[in-house]
Design a protein around this motif. Sequence first.
Motif, PDB file in Angstrom:
ATOM      1  N   MET A   1       0.828  -1.203   0.000  1.00 29.26           N
ATOM      2  CA  MET A   1       0.000   0.000   0.000  1.00 29.26           C
ATOM      3  C   MET A   1       0.866   1.259   0.000  1.00 29.26           C
ATOM      4  O   MET A   1       0.539   2.258  -0.598  1.00 29.26           O
ATOM      5  CB  MET A   1      -0.900  -0.027   1.219  1.00 29.26           C
ATOM      6  CG  MET A   1      -2.091   0.887   1.090  1.00 29.26           C
ATOM      7  SD  MET A   1      -3.297   0.544   2.338  1.00 29.26           S
ATOM      8  CE  MET A   1      -4.452  -0.478   1.450  1.00 29.26           C
ATOM      9  N   GLU A  50      -5.318  11.842  -0.760  1.00 28.97           N
ATOM     10  CA  GLU A  50      -5.611  10.523  -1.302  1.00 28.97           C
ATOM     11  C   GLU A  50      -6.096   9.633  -0.176  1.00 28.97           C
ATOM     12  O   GLU A  50      -5.333   9.344   0.745  1.00 28.97           O
ATOM     13  CB  GLU A  50      -4.312   9.911  -1.835  1.00 28.97           C
ATOM     14  CG  GLU A  50      -4.119  10.022  -3.310  1.00 28.97           C
ATOM     15  CD  GLU A  50      -2.846   9.304  -3.690  1.00 28.97           C
ATOM     16  OE1 GLU A  50      -2.877   8.081  -3.787  1.00 28.97           O
ATOM     17  OE2 GLU A  50      -1.819   9.983  -3.844  1.00 28.97           O
ATOM     18  N   PRO A  51      -7.321   9.199  -0.187  1.00 26.95           N
ATOM     19  CA  PRO A  51      -7.743   8.258   0.849  1.00 26.95           C
ATOM     20  C   PRO A  51      -7.264   6.843   0.541  1.00 26.95           C
ATOM     21  O   PRO A  51      -7.352   6.397  -0.605  1.00 26.95           O
ATOM     22  CB  PRO A  51      -9.278   8.341   0.782  1.00 26.95           C
ATOM     23  CG  PRO A  51      -9.620   9.073  -0.444  1.00 26.95           C
ATOM     24  CD  PRO A  51      -8.380   9.541  -1.121  1.00 26.95           C
ATOM     25  N   HIS A  52      -6.709   6.188   1.522  1.00 27.91           N
ATOM     26  CA  HIS A  52      -6.348   4.782   1.403  1.00 27.91           C
ATOM     27  C   HIS A  52      -7.279   3.995   2.298  1.00 27.91           C
ATOM     28  O   HIS A  52      -7.264   4.156   3.509  1.00 27.91           O
ATOM     29  CB  HIS A  52      -4.895   4.553   1.827  1.00 27.91           C
ATOM     30  CG  HIS A  52      -3.915   5.012   0.810  1.00 27.91           C
ATOM     31  ND1 HIS A  52      -2.576   4.788   0.915  1.00 27.91           N
ATOM     32  CD2 HIS A  52      -4.083   5.685  -0.358  1.00 27.91           C
ATOM     33  CE1 HIS A  52      -1.951   5.307  -0.136  1.00 27.91           C
ATOM     34  NE2 HIS A  52      -2.848   5.864  -0.909  1.00 27.91           N
ATOM     35  N   LEU A  53      -8.074   3.160   1.704  1.00 27.75           N
ATOM     36  CA  LEU A  53      -9.092   2.445   2.479  1.00 27.75           C
ATOM     37  C   LEU A  53      -8.654   1.012   2.745  1.00 27.75           C
ATOM     38  O   LEU A  53      -7.582   0.591   2.330  1.00 27.75           O
ATOM     39  CB  LEU A  53     -10.410   2.445   1.705  1.00 27.75           C
ATOM     40  CG  LEU A  53     -10.926   3.794   1.228  1.00 27.75           C
ATOM     41  CD1 LEU A  53     -12.195   3.605   0.450  1.00 27.75           C
ATOM     42  CD2 LEU A  53     -11.184   4.704   2.395  1.00 27.75           C
ATOM     43  N   GLY A  54      -9.514   0.297   3.415  1.00 26.48           N
ATOM     44  CA  GLY A  54      -9.315  -1.141   3.548  1.00 26.48           C
ATOM     45  C   GLY A  54      -8.824  -1.607   4.896  1.00 26.48           C
ATOM     46  O   GLY A  54      -8.656  -2.794   5.103  1.00 26.48           O
ATOM     47  N   HIS A  57     -11.832  -3.447   6.129  1.00 24.29           N
ATOM     48  CA  HIS A  57     -12.598  -4.131   5.084  1.00 24.29           C
ATOM     49  C   HIS A  57     -12.836  -5.582   5.481  1.00 24.29           C
ATOM     50  O   HIS A  57     -11.891  -6.306   5.781  1.00 24.29           O
ATOM     51  CB  HIS A  57     -11.823  -4.058   3.774  1.00 24.29           C
ATOM     52  CG  HIS A  57     -12.484  -4.798   2.658  1.00 24.29           C
ATOM     53  ND1 HIS A  57     -13.691  -4.414   2.148  1.00 24.29           N
ATOM     54  CD2 HIS A  57     -12.117  -5.909   1.981  1.00 24.29           C
ATOM     55  CE1 HIS A  57     -14.033  -5.251   1.187  1.00 24.29           C
ATOM     56  NE2 HIS A  57     -13.101  -6.165   1.072  1.00 24.29           N
ATOM     57  N   PHE A 344     -19.128   6.369   1.364  1.00 20.86           N
ATOM     58  CA  PHE A 344     -18.176   6.173   0.265  1.00 20.86           C
ATOM     59  C   PHE A 344     -18.196   7.357  -0.698  1.00 20.86           C
ATOM     60  O   PHE A 344     -17.159   7.910  -1.044  1.00 20.86           O
ATOM     61  CB  PHE A 344     -18.536   4.873  -0.464  1.00 20.86           C
ATOM     62  CG  PHE A 344     -17.488   4.382  -1.408  1.00 20.86           C
ATOM     63  CD1 PHE A 344     -16.474   3.561  -0.960  1.00 20.86           C
ATOM     64  CD2 PHE A 344     -17.513   4.728  -2.741  1.00 20.86           C
ATOM     65  CE1 PHE A 344     -15.511   3.096  -1.822  1.00 20.86           C
ATOM     66  CE2 PHE A 344     -16.552   4.266  -3.614  1.00 20.86           C
ATOM     67  CZ  PHE A 344     -15.541   3.445  -3.157  1.00 20.86           C
ATOM     68  N   LEU A 347     -17.009  10.568   1.002  1.00 18.44           N
ATOM     69  CA  LEU A 347     -15.552  10.645   1.155  1.00 18.44           C
ATOM     70  C   LEU A 347     -14.885  11.050  -0.159  1.00 18.44           C
ATOM     71  O   LEU A 347     -13.909  11.796  -0.157  1.00 18.44           O
ATOM     72  CB  LEU A 347     -15.005   9.288   1.625  1.00 18.44           C
ATOM     73  CG  LEU A 347     -13.480   9.145   1.611  1.00 18.44           C
ATOM     74  CD1 LEU A 347     -12.859   9.987   2.710  1.00 18.44           C
ATOM     75  CD2 LEU A 347     -13.055   7.703   1.778  1.00 18.44           C
ATOM     76  N   SER A 348     -15.448  10.589  -1.286  1.00 20.93           N
ATOM     77  CA  SER A 348     -14.793  10.851  -2.569  1.00 20.93           C
ATOM     78  C   SER A 348     -14.729  12.347  -2.879  1.00 20.93           C
ATOM     79  O   SER A 348     -13.913  12.776  -3.686  1.00 20.93           O
ATOM     80  CB  SER A 348     -15.511  10.101  -3.694  1.00 20.93           C
ATOM     81  OG  SER A 348     -16.790  10.632  -3.902  1.00 20.93           O
ATOM     82  N   ILE A 376     -17.672   2.833   4.907  1.00 19.88           N
ATOM     83  CA  ILE A 376     -16.968   3.085   3.659  1.00 19.88           C
ATOM     84  C   ILE A 376     -16.274   1.812   3.170  1.00 19.88           C
ATOM     85  O   ILE A 376     -16.347   1.464   1.999  1.00 19.88           O
ATOM     86  CB  ILE A 376     -15.940   4.218   3.856  1.00 19.88           C
ATOM     87  CG1 ILE A 376     -16.654   5.511   4.253  1.00 19.88           C
ATOM     88  CG2 ILE A 376     -15.115   4.432   2.612  1.00 19.88           C
ATOM     89  CD1 ILE A 376     -15.729   6.563   4.783  1.00 19.88           C
ATOM     90  N   ASP A 377     -15.616   1.118   4.076  1.00 20.42           N
ATOM     91  CA  ASP A 377     -14.847  -0.068   3.681  1.00 20.42           C
ATOM     92  C   ASP A 377     -15.734  -1.289   3.432  1.00 20.42           C
ATOM     93  O   ASP A 377     -15.447  -2.099   2.577  1.00 20.42           O
ATOM     94  CB  ASP A 377     -13.848  -0.425   4.790  1.00 20.42           C
ATOM     95  CG  ASP A 377     -12.619   0.438   4.725  1.00 20.42           C
ATOM     96  OD1 ASP A 377     -12.573   1.304   3.842  1.00 20.42           O
ATOM     97  OD2 ASP A 377     -11.720   0.247   5.542  1.00 20.42           O
ATOM     98  N   ARG A 378     -16.783  -1.403   4.174  1.00 23.42           N
ATOM     99  CA  ARG A 378     -17.701  -2.544   4.159  1.00 23.42           C
ATOM    100  C   ARG A 378     -17.007  -3.868   4.407  1.00 23.42           C
ATOM    101  O   ARG A 378     -16.265  -4.413   3.776  1.00 23.42           O
ATOM    102  CB  ARG A 378     -18.529  -2.593   2.876  1.00 23.42           C
ATOM    103  CG  ARG A 378     -19.686  -1.624   2.947  1.00 23.42           C
ATOM    104  CD  ARG A 378     -20.164  -1.253   1.580  1.00 23.42           C
ATOM    105  NE  ARG A 378     -19.210  -0.401   0.955  1.00 23.42           N
ATOM    106  CZ  ARG A 378     -18.807  -0.527  -0.308  1.00 23.42           C
ATOM    107  NH1 ARG A 378     -19.273  -1.466  -1.064  1.00 23.42           N
ATOM    108  NH2 ARG A 378     -17.936   0.310  -0.815  1.00 23.42           N
TER     109      ARG A 378
END
Lengths: 378, 151
Positions: A1, A50-54, A57, A344, A347-348, A376-378
Amino acid sequence: MYNQTEIIKDTTNLGPEGELVVNMGPQHPATHGVLHLVVTLNGETIKKIEPHLGYIHRSIEKMCESLTYRQFIYVTSRMDYLSSHINNTACALLVEKGMQIEVPERAKVVRTILNELTRIASHELWIGAMAMDLGAFTPFFYAFREREMITDIMEETCGARLTMNYIVPGGLMYDIHPDFQTKVKAFVKQFKEKVTEYEDLVTGNVIFQSRTKGVGVLTAEDAISYGCSGPVARASGVSCDIRKIAPYDAYDRVEFDEIVETAGDSFARYIVRVKEMNQSIHIIEQLIDNIPEGDFVGKTKNVLKLAKGEFYQRVETARGELGVYIVSEGGTTPYRIKFRSPGFSNLSVLDHIAKGSKIGDLMATMGTLDLVIPDIDR
Amino acid sequence: MTNEEIKEYITAHAPEAIFDETGEWLNIAVESNHLKPLAAVLHGQPMQMDYLFCLTCVDYKTHLTMVYHLTSSTNRNINIVLKANVDRADPVIETVCDIWRTAEMLEREVFEMFGVEFLHHPDLRKLILEEDFKGYPLRKDFEDPINMIKL
């Protein structure tokens, strides 16, 4: 990442234009969850986010593919945990629509009251937490004083304070607690007395106003293009309340206003949420004395099977429009399920509205978007 | 606009479109290479489908289907579902993120979960999963013996 964005470790050697990349999160007190923002700065001015998601998750959509229509509701409580009743309602409504289950009036009214209580609880937590992010500590205690009453009501009736799993296809899991009406009325009474305290403490506060007015301005065109919904879009003048567009449960028989502001800044988003709480109280007042007698759950088969086809159900959570899209092949489990989560899309838009502002204002902008990371991550 | 008028209008711009009215909303299926032009037509006047509220993909084992749920911010009662089949072995489709900005992140999610490649996407890389993650988790044939998602 980490190799996606170049992270400068040695700050003495900055980029060609003096850019500095700062990692905000995943463990940051203002993100209220594990959201990782990579912020590119020029001095104090934000150039890019820049959002880094997960980080949280769980692949809920894949999980649901192997869960039956009675089971998958429990997973959805873990998405937007502050609106768990409303998430459950969305799933229950979809199954009811797909199977043409008749829902008793009593269940519809109780669901509406619970949804509105959830909305108030969510907005209360948001007010407290956001004011704390901006340096005001006291509103947190004020907001949690009232929120505690709601969680107590929930605990008594649903057996849980956060992940309720009380709303099931066909109606409710159990009947409401005998004290439910008295407790809710007591809450309404207290809330109406105390809500002016927020106004005194936060709304008119000079520091709060100067930190939020004109900060993170979102225009109506951008709100539509970025798919924003809920208070975020309504603060920009976009009318998007699903309770008005496609009424479900008992929303078609209650009277309430859709709060729309036009400024589009962080302060407008704050105002929308405060006014929405008053509207929620107004809805509860109309229904609490008129809970019809009768069954709390309709007649359903033991095994739920959705007809072959596609179904979509929208509801208005505290954060915006939650959509559940199910492709059914006629079996007991969904073939494909998609949750259109409000966070989601909200956030964008963050990169777009925070660009060019100072990093200190990012707290206000991000705070008023009201992001819940598991959603957001679900 | 009634469904009949919408169908007439779309047929004028995309004669090969297949309509399906069995569900709650009007479904329009087109070839994947005709999707972008039709999306631009729907976004413009007079339809003004400027609100893309759901973008996703479904794996039907023989092919993948991109699903776009559209509505108009001026008239939220009109809802359209736009669909396009893409090849499962080599899934490629034109991006719509220059029409609806929200598609940028939603397409990134579809890219990592289903492996659909979006042409001319400004920043197509993984969003939720790790960079070195192998496979497409939401495809039907995905199996991970270590981190089991299926219950």
